[in-house]
Structure formats: structure tokens, C-alpha cells
Scaffold this motif. Structure first.
Motif, mmCIF file in Angstrom:
data_model
loop_
_atom_site.group_PDB
_atom_site.id
_atom_site.type_symbol
_atom_site.label_atom_id
_atom_site.label_comp_id
_atom_site.label_asym_id
_atom_site.label_seq_id
_atom_site.Cartn_x
_atom_site.Cartn_y
_atom_site.Cartn_z
ATOM 1 N N LEU A 219 3.445 11.141 34.718
ATOM 2 C CA LEU A 219 3.781 10.288 33.583
ATOM 3 C C LEU A 219 4.889 10.862 32.709
ATOM 4 O O LEU A 219 5.396 10.168 31.829
ATOM 5 C CB LEU A 219 2.537 10.050 32.716
ATOM 6 C CG LEU A 219 1.423 9.249 33.379
ATOM 7 C CD1 LEU A 219 0.156 9.316 32.543
ATOM 8 C CD2 LEU A 219 1.859 7.806 33.568
ATOM 9 N N LEU A 220 5.253 12.105 32.916
ATOM 10 C CA LEU A 220 6.274 12.751 32.104
ATOM 11 C C LEU A 220 7.294 13.398 33.033
ATOM 12 O O LEU A 220 6.940 14.217 33.882
ATOM 13 C CB LEU A 220 5.644 13.800 31.180
ATOM 14 C CG LEU A 220 6.581 14.489 30.184
ATOM 15 C CD1 LEU A 220 7.118 13.471 29.177
ATOM 16 C CD2 LEU A 220 5.865 15.623 29.455
ATOM 17 N N ARG A 221 8.570 13.049 32.851
ATOM 18 C CA ARG A 221 9.606 13.559 33.747
ATOM 19 C C ARG A 221 10.697 14.335 33.015
ATOM 20 O O ARG A 221 11.626 14.823 33.638
ATOM 21 C CB ARG A 221 10.251 12.404 34.514
ATOM 22 C CG ARG A 221 9.276 11.648 35.412
ATOM 23 C CD ARG A 221 9.970 10.521 36.146
ATOM 24 N NE ARG A 221 9.077 9.820 37.034
ATOM 25 C CZ ARG A 221 8.271 8.833 36.676
ATOM 26 N NH1 ARG A 221 8.268 8.425 35.421
ATOM 27 N NH2 ARG A 221 7.470 8.245 37.542
ATOM 28 N N ILE A 222 10.599 14.422 31.701
ATOM 29 C CA ILE A 222 11.626 15.121 30.939
ATOM 30 C C ILE A 222 11.011 16.309 30.218
ATOM 31 O O ILE A 222 9.796 16.368 29.994
ATOM 32 C CB ILE A 222 12.298 14.189 29.913
ATOM 33 C CG1 ILE A 222 11.276 13.698 28.863
ATOM 34 C CG2 ILE A 222 12.948 13.005 30.606
ATOM 35 C CD1 ILE A 222 11.914 12.927 27.735
ATOM 36 N N ASP A 223 11.859 17.275 29.872
ATOM 37 C CA ASP A 223 11.396 18.454 29.152
ATOM 38 C C ASP A 223 11.720 18.386 27.663
ATOM 39 O O ASP A 223 11.120 19.094 26.862
ATOM 40 C CB ASP A 223 12.038 19.720 29.748
ATOM 41 C CG ASP A 223 11.565 19.990 31.169
ATOM 42 O OD1 ASP A 223 10.372 19.783 31.432
ATOM 43 O OD2 ASP A 223 12.399 20.394 31.998
ATOM 44 N N GLY A 224 12.664 17.580 27.281
ATOM 45 C CA GLY A 224 13.060 17.478 25.879
ATOM 46 C C GLY A 224 12.361 16.340 25.167
ATOM 47 O O GLY A 224 11.424 15.727 25.697
ATOM 48 N N PRO A 225 12.813 16.038 23.951
ATOM 49 C CA PRO A 225 12.227 14.919 23.196
ATOM 50 C C PRO A 225 12.510 13.584 23.868
ATOM 51 O O PRO A 225 13.469 13.451 24.633
ATOM 52 C CB PRO A 225 12.926 15.018 21.825
ATOM 53 C CG PRO A 225 14.202 15.744 22.106
ATOM 54 C CD PRO A 225 13.885 16.718 23.197
#
Length: 381
Positions: free
Chosen positions: A118-124
Motif C-alpha cells: 500500500l506504500l511505494r514512496i519513502d518521502g511525504p
């Protein structure tokens, strides 16, 4: 699969026209029984398929985030403190995170969401994504007959400050527009007579020429929305001269229209020929216009998904020797307006075809073309 998850998956089968099978299985493991009933209620109330699909996706994410962040399912209605926590976890300052590891989304929450896919980014996150999920949260709260804290001053202030702190520039859905020259390159990659080539030609030409239809509109297009019109003259100044085929597309409900509005766009010339060729080759006389084709060349009855439309565009971009990371299906929409601006077509006329309601939004493409062709940016060349 536990019995409760299996029961929820079975309940979600009622939404088979909205949620793909694998998505229903996935959501059944995230949602509660109450969540599933809310979605089924929304479907019965006649909410649009695209809106319902987005609500289901956002609800699944919210449930997973809340479980990871608090160890408990999503409460209804959510307290203001939980809403502010959601904002703090998704909108934060990367520079501050370097000095304070507790700033932003905790590592264990991010790990849980990434492991669930469900989450593919490391930043905001993008501010618009956060606002959309808060809006979905508010909508779902209201449909449960509850009143949330979504207009609380504390939450509004937290969003405003967090957006300012995140300093994330707006990124377009497609970094580059699929203008007429790019489209010509894509069409050369599907110039063959295979069924998949016939389909992709029709899809690309229809999506672009109909005003840059969104991928959700392309995937949900049905045969019943197509109405053949009388041929139109090649040159409007010579009504008795050579003619071009013409087809009307009744849009029904889209992102900016309602089903009871008389919204329609026209296809003229080559796109009509390509579309008719596809319908004849695929023997489609009802239902979904654009459908999946398996590896053996067999046509499926179910409509392709919006994601599949995007993958077709990216695959053809790669085959044309271009960078697929720079393009997406939305590039057909931005490309259409960019192309009309280049050709000097009046903005209002282009908006009738693209069905943009906001002059400010549509005019951005015209302003950018003017700036690229103007002298202000060419003082030193």
C-alpha cells in the motif's frame, strides 16, 4: 483465509462490476464487516463506479494505516487527534526528518504499509492525495450517518502547515504530453493486423481524438454509448465536397459530468475508421468496447481496467523507443489540449471536446505553449 475474511470477500462479490476479483480478495483482508456493508450500501444508492472504486481503495488504505499506527481498526467517527495524526504521518518536512527520526511516518508504520503493498514512496505524500483520502474519510463517515471533525480548525490548520512544510512540488500525472507527433509514433508500433494491434490503434485514437478521455472513461466505454452520425464534410466550407465518417460518444457520468447531463463528444475521420474496424474484428455488438486479450489472442468479455489502459500506453511508448517513465495514459489528455493550442484552436472549442469545466485548468496548456513559442524565455539563446 479465515471464515470472516472469506465472508467479506463473498459480500464484495456483489461489487464485481467495480472491483476486480484480486482486489476484492485483498480488500476483504483489510476492511471490517461494517466497511463492506457501507460500500454495498453506496453501490445500491447508485454512486458512480469510479467514485466507489476510489472510496474502496481509500478505505482499505485508511484501515491498514490505522491498524499499523494505533493497533486498532478505524474508529467511526474518527476523533480529531487521529485525523491530525494521519496528516502528520503523510505530510512532513524531509529536512526535519533527517534531524528527528520521529518526525513524519514512523518506520514501523511505513514498513507495515509497504509489506501490504500500500506504500511505494519513502518521502511525504502529495498534498492532493492526503486531501483526497481525508475527503473519502469524510464521505464515508457521512454515509454512516455520523458527523466527523473534518472541518475542525485544528485539522485545517494542521493540513495548511503540513502542506507548507512538505514543500512538495506538484507533479503531473504524465510528465510529458502525448501530442500528435508522439501519437503517430505509438500508432506505428501497432500498425499490424493482430487483434491486439487493431484494439490498441482504436484505443489510442479514440482516447486522444475524443478530447483526451481519462483512462477510466476509456476502460468503461460501452458499445451503447456509440451513435453513428451522418458523414461530415472534410472542409466545412465545402459542404458538398468529400465526406468523413462521424460517431458521437455519449459520455454519461464522468469526473466532471452527471449521468443526466447531455454530455457528448464527436469522433471524426480516422479515429472512427479505427474504432469501427476494432468493433468488427472483435465482433462487439454490446457491452464493453475495449476488452482484454490474453496471451493466446483470445478476447475476454469483461472490460479492461483503467490500469490496463495505462499499461498499453506505456508498452507502446517503450516499443516506440521512448522512455515509459515520462508518459502515462493521462498524457493523451494533456497532449490533446497541447495540440489544440499549437494549432490555434480556440480554448472554448477545445474544452467542448475535452469536457474540462475549469478554464483555468485547461488554459494552462495554452499558456505553456504561448510561453514556449514566445520571446520572453528567449532573451539569451
Amino acid at each position: 483465509m479465515t471464515s470472516s475474511v472469506a465472508a467479506r470477500a463473498e459480500a464484495l462479490d456483489a461489487l464485481d462490476s467495480v472491483l476486480p476479483f484480486d482486489r476484492r480478495e485483498f480488500l476483504a483482508g483489510l476492511l471490517t464487516d461494517s466497511d463492506v456493508e457501507t460500500l454495498r450500501h453506496l453501490a445500491k444508492e447508485g454512486i458512480g463506479e469510479n467514485s466507489l472504486r476510489a472510496l474502496a481503495s481509500d478505505l482499505g488504505y485508511l484501515e491498514a494505516w490505522c491498524q499499523a499506527a494505533t493497533g486498532s481498526p478505524l474508529p467511526w467517527p474518527a476523533p480529531e487527534a487521529l485525523l491530525i495524526k494521519f496528516v502528520a504521518h503523510h505530510l512532513w518536512d524531509p529536512a526535519k526528518r533527517e534531524a528527528d527520526s520521529s518526525h513524519g511516518m514512523p518506520d514501523e508504520v511505513a514498513t507495515a504499509l509497504k509489506s501490504a503493498g500500500l506504500l511505494r514512496i519513502d518521502g511525504p505524500h502529495a498534498p492532493n492525495t492526503v486531501r483526497r483520502r481525508l475527503s473519502s474519510w469524510s464521505t464515508l463517515t457521512g454515509w454512516r450517518g455520523l458527523t466527523g471533525k473534518f472541518n475542525a480548525p485544528g485539522l485545517r490548520g494542521a493540513v495548511k502547515l503540513a502542506v507548507r512544510a512538505s514543500a512538495r512540488p506538484r507533479v503531473r500525472k504524465s510528465r510529458k504530453a502525448v501530442t500528435a507527433d508522439i501519437l503517430a509514433s505509438l500508432l506505428r508500433t501497432c500498425a499490424g493486423d493482430r487483434l491486439v494491434d487493431v484494439r490498441d490503434r482504436a484505443l489510442l485514437l479514440t482516447a486522444f481524438a475524443s478530447g483526451g478521455r481519462r483512462r477510466s472513461e476509456v476502460s468503461s466505454l460501452r458499445f451503447e454509448q456509440l451513435i453513428d452520425e451522418d458523414p461530415v464534410p472534410v472542409d466545412p466550407k465545402e459542404p458538398d465536397g468529400p465526406k468523413l465518417p462521424c460517431t458521437k460518444i455519449q459520455l454519461g457520468r464522468t469526473k466532471t459530468t452527471e449521468a443526466d447531463e447531455d454530455a457528448m463528444v464527436l469522433l471524426v475521420g480516422r479515429p472512427v475508421t479505427a474504432l469501427r474496424e476494432w468493433l468488427e474484428e472483435a465482433k462487439i455488438t454490446e457491452g464493453a468496447v475495449f476488452r482484454s486479450i490474453d496471451r493466446w489472442g483470445n478476447l475476454e468479455r469483461r472490460a479492461m481496467t483503467p490500469q490496463a489502459v495505462n499499461l498499453i500506453v506505456k508498452r507502446r511508448i517503450a516499443e516506440a523507443g521512448l522512455d515509459p517513465t515520462l508518459f502515462s495514459a493521462h498524457g493523451l489528455r494533456s497532449g490533446y489540449l497541447t495540440e489544440t493550442a499549437r494549432r490555434g484552436i480556440p480554448l472554448i472549442e477545445a474544452m467542448q471536446q475535452s469536457q474540462h469545466r475549469s478554464v483555468n485548468q485547461a488554459s494552462r496548456y495554452y499558456n505553456e505553449v504561448d510561453r514556449q513559442l514566445g520571446r520572453a524565455a528567449r532573451v539569451i539563446v
